[in-house]
Write an enzyme that holds these catalytic residues in place. Structure first.
Site, PDB file in Angstrom:
ATOM      1  N   CYS A 159      -2.270  -3.200  14.866  1.00  0.00           N
ATOM      2  CA  CYS A 159      -1.934  -2.842  13.490  1.00  0.00           C
ATOM      3  C   CYS A 159      -2.320  -3.937  12.499  1.00  0.00           C
ATOM      4  O   CYS A 159      -2.012  -5.114  12.708  1.00  0.00           O
ATOM      5  CB  CYS A 159      -0.438  -2.558  13.395  1.00  0.00           C
ATOM      6  SG  CYS A 159       0.101  -2.017  11.764  1.00  0.00           S
ATOM      7  N   SER A 202       9.853   6.696  10.526  1.00  0.00           N
ATOM      8  CA  SER A 202       9.314   6.256  11.809  1.00  0.00           C
ATOM      9  C   SER A 202       9.773   4.838  12.122  1.00  0.00           C
ATOM     10  O   SER A 202       9.882   4.000  11.228  1.00  0.00           O
ATOM     11  CB  SER A 202       7.781   6.297  11.766  1.00  0.00           C
ATOM     12  OG  SER A 202       7.225   5.749  12.945  1.00  0.00           O
ATOM     13  N   GLY A 261       5.257  -2.290   7.370  1.00  0.00           N
ATOM     14  CA  GLY A 261       6.606  -2.737   7.678  1.00  0.00           C
ATOM     15  C   GLY A 261       7.329  -1.848   8.672  1.00  0.00           C
ATOM     16  O   GLY A 261       6.899  -0.736   8.977  1.00  0.00           O
ATOM     17  N   GLU A 262       8.427  -2.355   9.186  1.00  0.00           N
ATOM     18  CA  GLU A 262       9.322  -1.622  10.088  1.00  0.00           C
ATOM     19  C   GLU A 262      10.521  -1.151   9.269  1.00  0.00           C
ATOM     20  O   GLU A 262      11.357  -1.954   8.850  1.00  0.00           O
ATOM     21  CB  GLU A 262       9.758  -2.526  11.239  1.00  0.00           C
ATOM     22  CG  GLU A 262      10.979  -2.048  12.027  1.00  0.00           C
ATOM     23  CD  GLU A 262      10.857  -0.630  12.554  1.00  0.00           C
ATOM     24  OE1 GLU A 262      11.713   0.198  12.185  1.00  0.00           O
ATOM     25  OE2 GLU A 262       9.907  -0.360  13.312  1.00  0.00           O
ATOM     26  N   CYS A 286      -3.211   1.693   8.157  1.00  0.00           N
ATOM     27  CA  CYS A 286      -2.080   1.009   7.530  1.00  0.00           C
ATOM     28  C   CYS A 286      -2.315  -0.494   7.460  1.00  0.00           C
ATOM     29  O   CYS A 286      -2.547  -1.144   8.475  1.00  0.00           O
ATOM     30  CB  CYS A 286      -0.806   1.311   8.322  1.00  0.00           C
ATOM     31  SG  CYS A 286       0.673   0.643   7.576  1.00  0.00           S
ATOM     32  N   GLU A 292       0.820  -1.208   0.000  1.00  0.00           N
ATOM     33  CA  GLU A 292       0.000   0.000   0.000  1.00  0.00           C
ATOM     34  C   GLU A 292       0.855   1.260   0.000  1.00  0.00           C
ATOM     35  O   GLU A 292       1.943   1.287   0.585  1.00  0.00           O
ATOM     36  CB  GLU A 292      -0.888   0.043   1.248  1.00  0.00           C
ATOM     37  CG  GLU A 292      -1.880  -1.080   1.365  1.00  0.00           C
ATOM     38  CD  GLU A 292      -2.629  -1.025   2.685  1.00  0.00           C
ATOM     39  OE1 GLU A 292      -2.412  -0.068   3.459  1.00  0.00           O
ATOM     40  OE2 GLU A 292      -3.420  -1.940   2.955  1.00  0.00           O
ATOM     41  N   HIS A 344       3.222   5.002  21.841  1.00  0.00           N
ATOM     42  CA  HIS A 344       1.900   4.444  22.119  1.00  0.00           C
ATOM     43  C   HIS A 344       1.640   4.042  23.566  1.00  0.00           C
ATOM     44  O   HIS A 344       0.543   3.562  23.877  1.00  0.00           O
ATOM     45  CB  HIS A 344       1.598   3.256  21.203  1.00  0.00           C
ATOM     46  CG  HIS A 344       1.730   3.575  19.752  1.00  0.00           C
ATOM     47  ND1 HIS A 344       1.023   4.597  19.156  1.00  0.00           N
ATOM     48  CD2 HIS A 344       2.507   3.020  18.776  1.00  0.00           C
ATOM     49  CE1 HIS A 344       1.349   4.655  17.865  1.00  0.00           C
ATOM     50  NE2 HIS A 344       2.255   3.723  17.618  1.00  0.00           N
ATOM     51  N   ASN A 379      -7.762   4.429  13.609  1.00  0.00           N
ATOM     52  CA  ASN A 379      -8.778   3.888  12.718  1.00  0.00           C
ATOM     53  C   ASN A 379      -9.186   2.504  13.207  1.00  0.00           C
ATOM     54  O   ASN A 379      -8.354   1.734  13.697  1.00  0.00           O
ATOM     55  CB  ASN A 379      -8.237   3.772  11.289  1.00  0.00           C
ATOM     56  CG  ASN A 379      -8.100   5.114  10.609  1.00  0.00           C
ATOM     57  OD1 ASN A 379      -9.067   5.848  10.471  1.00  0.00           O
ATOM     58  ND2 ASN A 379      -6.893   5.440  10.182  1.00  0.00           N
ATOM     59  N   CYS A 405       4.892  -7.434   8.103  1.00  0.00           N
ATOM     60  CA  CYS A 405       5.720  -6.921   9.195  1.00  0.00           C
ATOM     61  C   CYS A 405       5.855  -7.996  10.266  1.00  0.00           C
ATOM     62  O   CYS A 405       4.909  -8.740  10.530  1.00  0.00           O
ATOM     63  CB  CYS A 405       5.071  -5.667   9.786  1.00  0.00           C
ATOM     64  SG  CYS A 405       6.042  -4.862  11.078  1.00  0.00           S
TER      65      CYS A 405
END
Length: 362
Positions: free
Chosen positions: A132, A207, A175-176, A349, A105, A232, A306, A125
């Site tokens: 997520c 990020s 992904g990271e 995401c 995406e 978070h 979301n 990921c």
């Protein structure tokens, strides 16, 4: 509005390196090996990133022999657009198919100050954040630098139709990024280079969920790129629940790495803090967060989450979001609430990719 395009067949056997993976000096080295002058690298980059041609035959100031060498050595077609969703606020979400059939995406977000793109660095990921959609199905593979670059090129081609341009980017997609560090850095250098996409370093943000060794490494890079941490939670216990990576890279150690980065670079860091109803959004959490960040040159970005059908978390009520923000401000923390975009499409995401994977298994 959603546009869907038929999938292409997998083409793994004939995979060549993507031409978008090459930095300018690497292109010059390749040209030297071919007996070509290195100034051709600038011409090739001009065709790729300024004119954004889709095939080598359009590179009219190159000899046919050189065009053939390029065609035999490098793929120029990297992504196939499967789905294009347009939100009522102008946000556009792209689902791209890769050469091996996997999908990723990319999101275009429109702001008053310009157009920003959110790019993906991995297929899936492995970090396993419990809120997520990107982690659903696990990690399949890293993206090559050229597959990340191609996301920006494809979105810019879409903007060419309305004479707009990508003015900034965030590496916050699937992904990271620090789990694919070398390809990430190749992408950033190509994107930043004046002969490449020429997006200013200060208009790019990377990020990470907190891979500590790579934070120290990133602090030594000679790029003035903005840096964000997916935090978070204000304490280790809660962060380990939300983000299993905290069990490997403890919050106190993460904060030490962040302080090193800030001292080494002199740059402010952004903390991303998603608000999950009843989990991390109470006043005591805000007070604890303010204490954790005391003395750190930073900004907090509060994110109303979301809804993801596969996850159990719910959105924090609007009034609670404002109370959380006020609690931080009252304690001297620089904080904003992120503007929501693409709320009427699969904007979270990994949501669109997860939806596509469900369709594939039916």
């Amino acid at each position: 509005m959603e546009t869907t395009v038929r999938k292409q067949k997998k083409n793994v056997e004939t995979k060549k390196p993507s031409i978008y993976s090459l930095q300018i000096h690497e292109m010059q080295d390749w040209l030297k090996e071919q007996g070509e002058p290195k100034f051709r690298a600038g011409q090739i980059f001009d065709w790729l990133y300024k004119k954004r041609v889709k095939n080598y035959e359009d590179m009219s100031n190159l000899s046919k022999g050189l065009r053939d060498k390029l065609s035999n050595s490098f793929d120029i077609t990297t992504l196939n657009t499967l789905v294009k969703q347009t939100s009522s606020d102008g946000t556009i979400k792209f689902l791209f198919q890769l050469y091996d059939g996997y999908s990723i995406e990319t999101v275009l977000m429109r702001h008053e100050y310009g157009n920003s793109i959110c790019v993906t660095t991995q297929v899936g990921c492995r970090i396993g954040c419990t809120f997520c959609a990107s982690t659903l199905g696990g990690l399949k593979r890293n993206l090559e630098a050229g597959e990340i670059v191609a996301q920006v090129v494809e979105v810019q081609r879409a903007l060419d139709e309305t004479e707009e341009r990508v003015s900034s980017l965030v590496v916050m997609g699937i992904g990271e990024p620090f789990d694919n560090y070398d390809n990430l850095m190749g992408f950033l250098r190509i994107t930043n280079h004046e002969k490449g996409l020429h997006i200013g370093a200060r208009h790019m943000t990377v990020s990470t969920s907190g891979i500590i060794p790579k934070i120290y490494k990133f602090a030594e890079e000679e790029l003035q790129i903005n840096f964000a941490i997916s935090l978070h939670a204000p304490n280790s216990e809660l962060r380990s629940k939300l983000m299993p990576i905290n069990r490997a890279y403890k919050l106190p150690d993460l904060m030490e790495a962040i302080k090193y980065y800030v001292n080494r670079t002199g740059r402010r860091i952004t903390f991303e803090y998603g608000l999950f109803g009843g989990e991390n959004d109470q006043v005591e959490h805000a007070e604890e967060l303010a204490a954790l960040l005391k003395g750190v040159k930073c900004h907090v970005n509060l994110i109303p989450v979301n809804y993801v059908p596969e996850r159990d978390y719910v959105r924090t009520p609007r009034e609670q979001i404002f109370l959380f923000e006020k609690t931080l401000k009252d304690r001297g923390v620089n904080v904003t609430i992120r503007r929501e975009q693409g709320h009427d499409i699969d904007a979270a995401c990994g949501q669109l990719r997860a939806k596509e994977r469900k369709e594939e298994t039916r």
